[in-house]
Design a protein around this motif. Structure first.
Motif, short mmCIF file in Angstrom:
data_model
loop_
_atom_site.label_atom_id
_atom_site.label_comp_id
_atom_site.label_asym_id
_atom_site.label_seq_id
_atom_site.Cartn_x
_atom_site.Cartn_y
_atom_site.Cartn_z
N LEU A 247 -0.80 -5.84 8.80
CA LEU A 247 -1.81 -6.63 9.48
C LEU A 247 -1.44 -8.10 9.49
CD1 LEU A 247 -5.07 -5.00 8.05
CD2 LEU A 247 -3.80 -4.42 10.13
N GLY A 248 -1.77 -8.73 10.59
CA GLY A 248 -1.54 -10.16 10.72
C GLY A 248 -2.59 -10.94 9.96
N PRO A 249 -2.41 -12.25 9.91
CA PRO A 249 -3.36 -13.08 9.16
C PRO A 249 -4.75 -13.08 9.79
CG PRO A 249 -1.85 -14.44 10.44
CD PRO A 249 -1.38 -13.03 10.58
N THR A 250 -5.74 -13.17 8.96
CA THR A 250 -7.12 -13.25 9.41
C THR A 250 -7.91 -14.08 8.40
OG1 THR A 250 -9.04 -11.98 10.15
CG2 THR A 250 -7.81 -11.09 8.31
N SER A 251 -8.88 -14.79 8.88
CA SER A 251 -9.68 -15.60 7.96
C SER A 251 -10.78 -14.74 7.35
CB SER A 251 -10.29 -16.80 8.69
OG SER A 251 -11.31 -16.38 9.55
N PRO A 252 -11.19 -15.06 6.14
CA PRO A 252 -12.26 -14.27 5.49
C PRO A 252 -13.58 -14.31 6.25
CG PRO A 252 -11.17 -15.71 3.90
CD PRO A 252 -10.66 -16.08 5.25
N GLU A 253 -13.80 -15.34 7.04
CA GLU A 253 -15.06 -15.47 7.79
C GLU A 253 -15.04 -14.66 9.09
OE1 GLU A 253 -13.21 -18.50 7.21
OE2 GLU A 253 -14.06 -18.56 5.20
N SER A 254 -13.87 -14.18 9.51
CA SER A 254 -13.75 -13.49 10.78
C SER A 254 -14.44 -12.13 10.74
CB SER A 254 -12.28 -13.31 11.14
OG SER A 254 -12.16 -12.56 12.32
N THR A 255 -15.11 -11.81 11.82
CA THR A 255 -15.72 -10.48 11.95
C THR A 255 -14.92 -9.59 12.90
OG1 THR A 255 -17.14 -11.26 13.74
CG2 THR A 255 -18.05 -11.36 11.49
#
Length: 138
Positions: free
Chosen positions: A111-119
């Protein structure tokens, strides 16, 4: 010696009449919509086209969660199958069945990067189906 390129498009349905809802239902059921299938979608564009390896994470996918019928799990499954269908020419509905219930098969995703706030669902950069057999163990 000028060569002319001619594009040929085959858009007449082979099995069903144009716009028949059974084709869309079947494509959705078997996760065959990669590359613009019956629903015309395919895999969504990546948010991070070329992330650094350090920004990516490898995960083992829980089979029960993947096939839980939760809307997010369904969307994730369709993205995984879109990768498989678009990258391999010999896919069949049996692949989905094996992934869902063959005890020796496991699914891993990069998986690529994602922010913890992302839904939003994370970008699936790579999907690997592994079969543990013989001297290969978990």
């Amino acid at each position: 010696n000028c060569r002319v390129f001619r594009e040929v498009i085959m858009d007449a349905p082979v099995r069903y009449s144009a716009g028949d809802p059974i084709e869309g239902w079947l494509y959705d059921l078997l996760c065959l919509e990669a590359g613009g299938g019956a629903r015309g979608e395919g895999a969504p564009a990546l948010r991070h086209a070329t992330p650094l390896p350090a920004e990516c994470s490898l995960y083992g996918v829980n089979r029960d969660t993947l096939f839980s019928r939760h809307p997010a799990a369904e969307a994730f499954l369709h993205r995984v199958m879109a990768l498989f269908v678009s990258s391999h020419y010999k896919n069949s509905p049996n692949d989905l069945m094996i992934l869902s219930d063959a005890p020796a098969h496991r699914l891993f995703v990069l998986l690529g990067p994602t922010s913890p706030e992302s839904t939003a669902l994370p970008d699936i950069l790579c999907a690997i189906q592994v079969c543990y057999e013989g001297v290969i163990s978990q």
